[in-house]
Write a protein that holds these residues in place. Structure first.
Motif, PDB file in Angstrom:
ATOM      1  N   LEU A   1       8.515   2.916 -11.706  1.00  9.98           N
ATOM      2  CA  LEU A   1       8.034   3.077 -10.339  1.00  9.98           C
ATOM      3  C   LEU A   1       7.132   4.307 -10.314  1.00  9.98           C
ATOM      4  O   LEU A   1       7.518   5.374 -10.794  1.00  9.98           O
ATOM      5  N   ASN A   2       5.947   4.141  -9.783  1.00  6.28           N
ATOM      6  CA  ASN A   2       5.005   5.251  -9.635  1.00  6.28           C
ATOM      7  C   ASN A   2       4.789   5.494  -8.153  1.00  6.28           C
ATOM      8  O   ASN A   2       4.346   4.601  -7.437  1.00  6.28           O
ATOM      9  N   LEU A   3       5.093   6.697  -7.706  1.00  6.19           N
ATOM     10  CA  LEU A   3       4.901   7.069  -6.313  1.00  6.19           C
ATOM     11  C   LEU A   3       4.094   8.356  -6.280  1.00  6.19           C
ATOM     12  O   LEU A   3       4.406   9.303  -7.003  1.00  6.19           O
ATOM     13  N   SER A   4       3.060   8.378  -5.460  1.00  2.18           N
ATOM     14  CA  SER A   4       2.291   9.614  -5.307  1.00  2.18           C
ATOM     15  C   SER A   4       1.980   9.823  -3.836  1.00  2.18           C
ATOM     16  O   SER A   4       1.816   8.874  -3.078  1.00  2.18           O
ATOM     17  N   ASN A   5       1.911  11.079  -3.480  1.00  2.00           N
ATOM     18  CA  ASN A   5       1.706  11.481  -2.096  1.00  2.00           C
ATOM     19  C   ASN A   5       0.780  12.690  -2.117  1.00  2.00           C
ATOM     20  O   ASN A   5       1.078  13.681  -2.777  1.00  2.00           O
TER      21      ASN A   5
ATOM     22  N   MET B   1       4.396  -4.703  -7.573  1.00  2.00           N
ATOM     23  CA  MET B   1       3.554  -4.655  -6.404  1.00  2.00           C
ATOM     24  C   MET B   1       2.897  -3.282  -6.340  1.00  2.00           C
ATOM     25  O   MET B   1       3.487  -2.286  -6.713  1.00  2.00           O
ATOM     26  N   LYS B   2       1.697  -3.272  -5.849  1.00  4.26           N
ATOM     27  CA  LYS B   2       0.922  -2.048  -5.837  1.00  4.26           C
ATOM     28  C   LYS B   2       0.170  -1.949  -4.507  1.00  4.26           C
ATOM     29  O   LYS B   2      -0.440  -2.923  -4.086  1.00  4.26           O
ATOM     30  N   PHE B   3       0.246  -0.803  -3.861  1.00  4.46           N
ATOM     31  CA  PHE B   3      -0.585  -0.589  -2.680  1.00  4.46           C
ATOM     32  C   PHE B   3      -0.871   0.887  -2.498  1.00  4.46           C
ATOM     33  O   PHE B   3      -0.191   1.749  -3.036  1.00  4.46           O
ATOM     34  N   SER B   4      -1.913   1.136  -1.712  1.00  2.61           N
ATOM     35  CA  SER B   4      -2.364   2.500  -1.469  1.00  2.61           C
ATOM     36  C   SER B   4      -3.126   2.524  -0.151  1.00  2.61           C
ATOM     37  O   SER B   4      -3.767   1.544   0.222  1.00  2.61           O
ATOM     38  N   ASN B   5      -3.074   3.656   0.527  1.00  2.00           N
ATOM     39  CA  ASN B   5      -3.882   3.813   1.732  1.00  2.00           C
ATOM     40  C   ASN B   5      -4.967   4.870   1.511  1.00  2.00           C
ATOM     41  O   ASN B   5      -5.442   5.479   2.454  1.00  2.00           O
TER      42      ASN B   5
ATOM     43  N   ARG C   1       1.393  14.648   4.553  1.00  2.00           N
ATOM     44  CA  ARG C   1       0.343  14.146   3.661  1.00  2.00           C
ATOM     45  C   ARG C   1      -0.076  12.746   4.067  1.00  2.00           C
ATOM     46  O   ARG C   1       0.752  11.910   4.378  1.00  2.00           O
ATOM     47  N   GLN C   2      -1.374  12.502   3.999  1.00  2.00           N
ATOM     48  CA  GLN C   2      -1.900  11.252   4.516  1.00  2.00           C
ATOM     49  C   GLN C   2      -1.906  10.110   3.493  1.00  2.00           C
ATOM     50  O   GLN C   2      -1.717   8.961   3.844  1.00  2.00           O
ATOM     51  N   ILE C   3      -2.147  10.398   2.246  1.00  2.00           N
ATOM     52  CA  ILE C   3      -2.339   9.357   1.242  1.00  2.00           C
ATOM     53  C   ILE C   3      -1.022   9.092   0.510  1.00  2.00           C
ATOM     54  O   ILE C   3      -0.404  10.005  -0.044  1.00  2.00           O
ATOM     55  N   PHE C   4      -0.594   7.825   0.485  1.00  2.00           N
ATOM     56  CA  PHE C   4       0.610   7.412  -0.232  1.00  2.00           C
ATOM     57  C   PHE C   4       0.253   6.232  -1.118  1.00  2.00           C
ATOM     58  O   PHE C   4      -0.356   5.259  -0.664  1.00  2.00           O
TER      59      PHE C   4
ATOM     60  N   ILE D   1       5.415   9.374   4.656  1.00  2.00           N
ATOM     61  CA  ILE D   1       4.795   8.056   4.792  1.00  2.00           C
ATOM     62  C   ILE D   1       4.403   7.770   6.240  1.00  2.00           C
ATOM     63  O   ILE D   1       4.383   6.622   6.666  1.00  2.00           O
ATOM     64  N   SER D   2       4.056   8.790   6.987  1.00  6.27           N
ATOM     65  CA  SER D   2       3.736   8.630   8.403  1.00  6.27           C
ATOM     66  C   SER D   2       2.493   7.785   8.636  1.00  6.27           C
ATOM     67  O   SER D   2       2.345   7.165   9.684  1.00  6.27           O
ATOM     68  N   TYR D   3       1.590   7.760   7.683  1.00  5.97           N
ATOM     69  CA  TYR D   3       0.322   7.072   7.875  1.00  5.97           C
ATOM     70  C   TYR D   3       0.312   5.648   7.326  1.00  5.97           C
ATOM     71  O   TYR D   3      -0.735   5.012   7.304  1.00  5.97           O
ATOM     72  N   LEU D   4       1.452   5.135   6.884  1.00  2.00           N
ATOM     73  CA  LEU D   4       1.512   3.747   6.432  1.00  2.00           C
ATOM     74  C   LEU D   4       1.534   2.806   7.626  1.00  2.00           C
ATOM     75  O   LEU D   4       2.141   3.102   8.652  1.00  2.00           O
ATOM     76  N   THR D   5       0.890   1.678   7.481  1.00  3.16           N
ATOM     77  CA  THR D   5       0.932   0.660   8.527  1.00  3.16           C
ATOM     78  C   THR D   5       2.295  -0.029   8.503  1.00  3.16           C
ATOM     79  O   THR D   5       3.009   0.034   7.488  1.00  3.16           O
TER      80      THR D   5
END
Length: 160
Positions: free
Chosen positions: A76-80, A1-5, A64-67, A131-135
């Motif tokens: 697993l690839n995680l970036s912030n 699964m892949k997602f980004s804001n 940080r806003q972008i996750f 991850i404060s800006y995730l829905t």
């Protein structure tokens, strides 16, 4: 699964820029209005300084806003990363079998993800993401995906 804001980066930039502009205009108006002309009283000008400062503090505390998250394949690839003035970029990539456990800390203003992975030296490594800006939907998807990876890891460890 892949997602980004990351598609919301312009919105996050404007959330930072608007209070900064109000702060600059309020500071200029305060200095000109109070010292030079004595107009309107100090309470209006102080409001134009205090409110943007509080908003900027809240934005900076949230982190940080972008996750970005990607669990396709065997890694697993995680970036912030921050959008405007938040320069530090965190990018971690590790095999799924190293994931041991995760924890989401949800405080009043901020939300953080702590991921514990195993290392070669048999010491756990804790990775931290903001991850404060995730829905709420993205947060549920992240939790279910991480739970699935942990469940698969536990099943694979039990099989001899």
């Amino acid at each position: 699964m892949k997602f980004s804001n990351s598609h919301k980066a312009p919105l996050y930039n404007s959330i930072i820029i608007v209070p900064m502009l109000i702060l600059l205009m309020g500071s200029g108006a305060f200095l000109l209005g109070v010292n030079t002309y004595g107009l309107l009283g100090t309470s209006l000008f102080m409001g134009m300084i205090i409110v943007p400062v509080v908003l900027l503090l809240i934005v900076s505390l949230r982190g940080r806003q972008i996750f970005e998250y990607d669990s396709e394949g065997e890694t697993l690839n995680l970036s912030n990363k921050g959008s405007l003035f938040r320069g530090k970029f965190i990018n971690d990539e590790f095999p799924k079998y190293k994931l041991q456990h995760y924890e989401i800390v949800d405080l009043l203003v901020l939300r953080r993800l702590y991921i514990t992975i195993s290392s070669k030296r048999n010491r756990p490594i804790i990775l931290k993401y903001e991850i404060s800006y995730l829905t709420p939907t993205q947060l549920r998807e992240l939790c279910s995906c991480l739970d699935e990876v942990i469940k698969n890891n536990q099943e694979n460890r039990q099989e001899p």
